[in-house]
Design an enzyme around this catalytic site. Structure first.
Site, PDB file in Angstrom:
ATOM      1  CE  LYS A   7      -0.338  -2.088   4.502  1.00  0.00           C
ATOM      2  NZ  LYS A   7      -0.178  -3.034   4.509  1.00  0.00           N
ATOM      3  CB  VAL A  54      -7.491  -1.584   0.251  1.00  0.00           C
ATOM      4  CG1 VAL A  54      -8.051  -0.767   1.062  1.00  0.00           C
ATOM      5  CG2 VAL A  54      -5.889  -0.672  -0.342  1.00  0.00           C
ATOM      6  N   GLY A  80      -6.691  -6.408   3.297  1.00  0.00           N
ATOM      7  CA  GLY A  80      -6.850  -7.533   3.810  1.00  0.00           C
ATOM      8  C   GLY A  80      -7.290  -8.767   2.863  1.00  0.00           C
ATOM      9  CB  ILE A 122     -12.633  -6.898   2.112  1.00  0.00           C
ATOM     10  CG1 ILE A 122     -12.620  -7.219   3.535  1.00  0.00           C
ATOM     11  CG2 ILE A 122     -13.220  -6.441   1.605  1.00  0.00           C
ATOM     12  CD1 ILE A 122     -12.873  -6.095   4.693  1.00  0.00           C
ATOM     13  CD  GLU A 173       2.934  -1.938   9.165  1.00  0.00           C
ATOM     14  OE1 GLU A 173       4.068  -2.367   9.047  1.00  0.00           O
ATOM     15  OE2 GLU A 173       1.892  -2.024   8.697  1.00  0.00           O
ATOM     16  CE  LYS A 219      -4.576  -1.378   4.752  1.00  0.00           C
ATOM     17  NZ  LYS A 219      -4.508  -1.770   6.445  1.00  0.00           N
TER      18      LYS A 219
END
Lengths: 428, 428
Positions: A107, A134, A136, A138, A192, A207
């Protein structure tokens, strides 16, 4: 059977290993669906020796991802390294320059260089696909770009950082404060390496910028995203919002307005009865609104090996099947550089601040708000623990500029301790 | 600009008129996204004179939809007439026989003739696309067939008849019984001409059969769908379910099991905290579960001019962009005729019956259940209004055959008035 589609995979972390497993374990299913075999020919990663729980001995190894991307026997370069610069960018550019298609989960790369990469790809008749970048698992890119292609999109919203939603919903569930839950998320490995990518809203902002481009036909513009992280949200905010029938979410909102493209990734209050309000834990949700379809809501896992690999494989299968619409939904040279809206549409706001225990203090605040054109819908003042007391205000729908003026006027008063927190109440 | 895609539209009801409006009003947007203009060349409907709120004078008129389908200047035949036989089928077959692509919103046609039509289409290199046939504006066909193509699907579920969900949620909200709400839905025009298509679960069963085919690589088999309508659901059931933390939904479930393909469209209890449980009114929801993606939930309008036209246009845009995966996700001749599972996986069940006010009556029922291997989790007996009293039982997880045996044994007792109602509690 027709020609196999040959993949070169750079990056063998969780997602890369997940993709290798799917290609190895489902070869018959994938071939039946695609009408041709899907094969891995070469891989690349930092360390060759690490055990990734998957047999890599059938594949050529490349230490250099750029060399992998350039291999003659690679049809599709699958970029799963991450990072907006360096190897990921170099190797992607190298693949596109040779007319090879690219599938990426990156991303940051798309948010910063999406327009240039799309131009480079189209110049060579290649595509770059990024479903996994964006939300995961979906399939939101496909839904927006293809499924809703008959719509003029009116608004795109999303809770797209599972870590933030985990922290916010756990605050409410456990009664613990932000810092404790930040530590918990960190211990669970949800953050992260630079946690500000998560809690500062940057990752989710990347995203949103990608979705905006597809929705509104504009060049990806991450710099145009108004960002506000969740670090200032207190347990008190969560509880007060709940008490009024709201949940606090790190919510992305993108709309095309007469003032320009509005892109926000900020903590917002949403009704607790709405699908967004009911979203718990690390799950992601994207809300797509179009003039024809009204509202479509997509909900699913925003991260993890299986879901992210599922999204990568969706792109690979598309390429194998010859599905290659324009990268951001129309030719890259036709995407316009959108004007950035400097303010957002009027909305009610939630305000919290600490008021000094002085006669007339509240009157001063009320006057400051009134003078700025911000009217009060509801207000609560709490018992004085100290020399100051928390005050909560829900405003009537207010213009963004008026709210900013009100906040500035409040700042100039001598009766408020610290900075007021202002959260938008989004109409979802 | 490349060659326009020329549409012939048969059927100018709400959806057909909606499609015409989109093509007329958004020609620039559609052309930019598709890379070529989308044009209507001819239309057909029962009555030429009816005012449909849209200007049709630019298009050729055909009284006969078959003639429309065969026109040389039609690239894509858009079938929006409905009905599994007659003109809709004839015209679709005529278009496919000439190698023309077909876009349809016709779930009955697909549920009954999907396999034959897919074979006919593939024989000529044509496609038949049907996003609008399932769950209205939700791009669920695309999500399942393309977005999740890297998954072995494990279960597909859905609330796909808005009228039934409207009736069931209104029963709970208003405290009115089934008959009153059926009349209300009828007065609002929510019911098909044959209301059993809605409340009998047939319409939703058609949709489930289509989804099953794509999910599991099987030939569409509507006859294999176990159907149970909502007509037996009482307000008492709704309220008791709510009291135990459940909602009653007309829920479609499809799973591939060792016993064969399980397809059910029956009223089920689902937890009120689940996305399915929270679904109110006429909205549709589809839950897609795969081995990689875990669970993706899609929510949106299941009917209406805009949403359904949005789905039709999604298909049209796909064809314009050259997006043409195999019709049910793999070549039609490779789809297998699935064994129909004669029973469903074990589950807890909700039972309601009227018990005669006799000594030992409840013991007889409990013995009948126990002998069949069905054990009781919870039970409630209510005050006797009459000579009989309502009894509610929630069983532990029971094999379907055991439950059937228990119901048969209960039928043979002389202490139960009428037939017991048994509703599955689905683990969602």
């Amino acid at each position: 059977m027709t020609k196999p589609l040959r993949l070169g995979i750079a990056g063998l972390g969780t997602v890369g290993a997940g993709v290798v497993k799917i290609v190895r374990q489902k070869s018959e299913l994938l071939a039946a669906r695609a009408g041709r075999p899907i094969e891995i020919v070469a891989v690349s990663a930092r360390s060759r020796d690490k055990d990734r729980g998957v047999n890599l001995s059938d594949y050529a190894w490349e230490d250099d991802p750029v060399a992998l991307a350039k291999r003659d026997d690679v049809d599709v370069f699958v970029e799963l390294m991450g990072g907006s610069e360096g190897s990921a960018k170099d190797a992607t550019e190298a693949a596109l320059a040779l007319g090879k298609d690219v599938v990426t989960a990156n991303k940051a790369l798309l948010a910063h260089h999406g327009q240039a990469l799309a131009l480079a790809a189209e110049d060579k008749g290649a595509v770059i696909r990024f479903e996994a970048a964006v939300a995961g698992g979906i399939p939101v890119i496909k839904t927006l770009l293809e499924g809703l292609a008959g719509n003029e999109m009116t608004r795109v919203m999303g809770v797209m950082n599972g870590t933030c939603n985990y922290i916010l919903t756990r605050m409410q569930a456990t009664g613990q404060g932000y810092n404790a839950l930040f530590e918990e998320a960190s211990a669970l490995g949800y953050l992260e390496a630079d946690p500000n990518l998560d809690v500062g809203g940057i990752d989710a902002g990347h995203k949103l910028a990608i979705l905006s481009s597809i929705a509104f036909g504009t060049q990806v513009n991450f710099d145009g995203v108004q960002l506000q992280g969740i670090g200032e949200i207190t347990l008190e905010d969560i509880n007060q919002a709940a008490d009024m029938g709201y949940r606090i979410k790190l919510l992305g909102v993108a709309r095309m307005t007469a003032r320009g493209l509005e892109q926000r990734m900020t903590p917002c209050l949403v009704p607790d009865t709405s699908p967004l309000g009911q979203l718990e834990g690390g799950t992601n949700m994207v809300v797509l609104e179009g003039d024809q379809v009204e509202q479509v809501v997509l909900r699913g896992p925003g991260a993890g090996e299986g879901p992210t690999a599922s999204a990568v494989m969706g792109d690979v299968m598309d390429i194998a099947r010859g599905i290659r619409p324009a990268i951001f939904g129309r030719p890259a040279h036709e995407l316009v550089a959108a004007t950035v809206a400097t303010s957002s549409a009027p909305a009610p706001y939630y305000l919290r601040f600490s008021l000094l225990d002085k006669p007339g203090a509240l009157a001063k605040v009320a006057t400051a708000l009134g003078n700025a054109g911000v009217s009060i819908d509801r207000m609560r003042q709490y018992g004085h623990a100290d020399t100051s007391a928390p005050v909560l205000i829900v405003t009537h729908k207010s213009a963004h500029a008026d709210l900013q003026a009100a906040l500035a006027a409040m700042d100039a008063l001598d009766v408020i301790v610290g900075k007021p927190v202002a959260l938008r109440i989004e109409d979802v």
